[in-house]
Motif scaffolding. Sequence first.
Motif, PDB file in Angstrom:
ATOM      1  N   GLY A  58       0.855  -1.264  -0.204  1.00 47.26           N
ATOM      2  CA  GLY A  58       0.083   0.055  -0.017  1.00 47.26           C
ATOM      3  C   GLY A  58       0.725   1.350   0.019  1.00 47.26           C
ATOM      4  O   GLY A  58       0.168   2.596  -0.200  1.00 47.26           O
ATOM      5  N   GLN A 283       3.578   2.092  10.518  1.00 43.29           N
ATOM      6  CA  GLN A 283       2.642   1.102   9.950  1.00 43.29           C
ATOM      7  C   GLN A 283       1.194   2.019   9.811  1.00 43.29           C
ATOM      8  O   GLN A 283       0.436   1.585   8.912  1.00 43.29           O
ATOM      9  CB  GLN A 283       2.194   0.425  11.384  1.00 43.29           C
ATOM     10  N   ASN A 286       0.966   2.269   5.598  1.00 44.59           N
ATOM     11  CA  ASN A 286       1.020   0.993   4.916  1.00 44.59           C
ATOM     12  C   ASN A 286       0.143  -0.104   5.622  1.00 44.59           C
ATOM     13  O   ASN A 286      -0.368   0.231   6.701  1.00 44.59           O
ATOM     14  CB  ASN A 286       2.492   0.364   4.841  1.00 44.59           C
ATOM     15  N   ASN A 287      -0.108  -0.992   4.679  1.00 50.60           N
ATOM     16  CA  ASN A 287      -1.114  -2.173   5.130  1.00 50.60           C
ATOM     17  C   ASN A 287      -0.440  -3.304   5.521  1.00 50.60           C
ATOM     18  O   ASN A 287      -1.047  -4.456   5.587  1.00 50.60           O
ATOM     19  CB  ASN A 287      -1.950  -2.324   3.797  1.00 50.60           C
TER      20      ASN A 287
END
Length: 317
Positions: A58, A283, A286-287
């Motif tokens: 992501g 975190q 992003n995934n």
Amino acid sequence: MKRMLPTLVLILAALGVSAQDEAIFNHYVQNPIILNPAAAGFSDEYTLQLNARAAWSGFEDSPKTVAARFNGPIGQSFGIGAAVFSESAAQLRRLKGQVDVAFRFGLGKEIRGKRAFQAAFGFFTQFQRITLDPDIVNDGLHQAGDEDIMRFLDGKNRFDAGIGIYGSYLENTFGGFTINNLVANRLSDISGTSSEGINYTFLLGHRFRLEDLNVNLTPSLMLRDVQDAPFMMDINIQAGFLDDQFIAGLSYRYLGALGLLLGTRIKGLQLYYSYDLSFSEFQRYNNGSHEFTIGYSINRAVFKATRDRKAREQQRR
């Protein structure tokens, strides 16, 4: 924030991008050869696998790694393996080929026709080529005439090698120790840029059989200390149900992450998936990280029986 990763990769490239080893795959309990060349052919199976890992999914230009591997036994005492890796992270590209060779032997008293302690010594040799995307010169962060950047634009080649030992006791306790980057470290010694200590990877685990629950429980520990990369420590626990036809696992990583594993192994077919969730501030952007493994293994005895049967059928024709 979207510029963070490309900027970081650019800075690393300018410094020499010699991180002695790229990110490793997490399915090493199922596939110890990921960490240790001595595991080549150790299970007496011929195994073909495809691994894929997408870190920080992501996030723009996040690291992605794909590897194809084969390993299996040769004769009664040798094992061999081969692998091809492709990795990308922002403008950085890495292509690597590796060959593993192992010598296997048994120690101790025989139990049911097999030595209680099975061990192997192995080594690997590899060649990798690291390049930067030519479009990087159009980035506003690029400084014209930077010699390090220009060298990577042309491509940087590196040979390396390492050694390892791997073993199991009564087929339940397993572990190994690998010394990585022997050639790269020697070159660093010559140039006077080496760091103290050795680059190593350590794995230790044990399989418990819970008969009442029909479950195989496997705790394990992995330590990895490689120059120019952060120290890694994984504490893992995995449970296998229905003779390991279904596998679930949980990992805690010293770097600040939690990993979940699901998998299956049915008649030689292997499918594993894991998901990593970091505890860091990054975190939010992003995934998490995803990893897949698909493979197929055939036992040497089964392979030989099938080959002999086909040979007899050909003779009858």
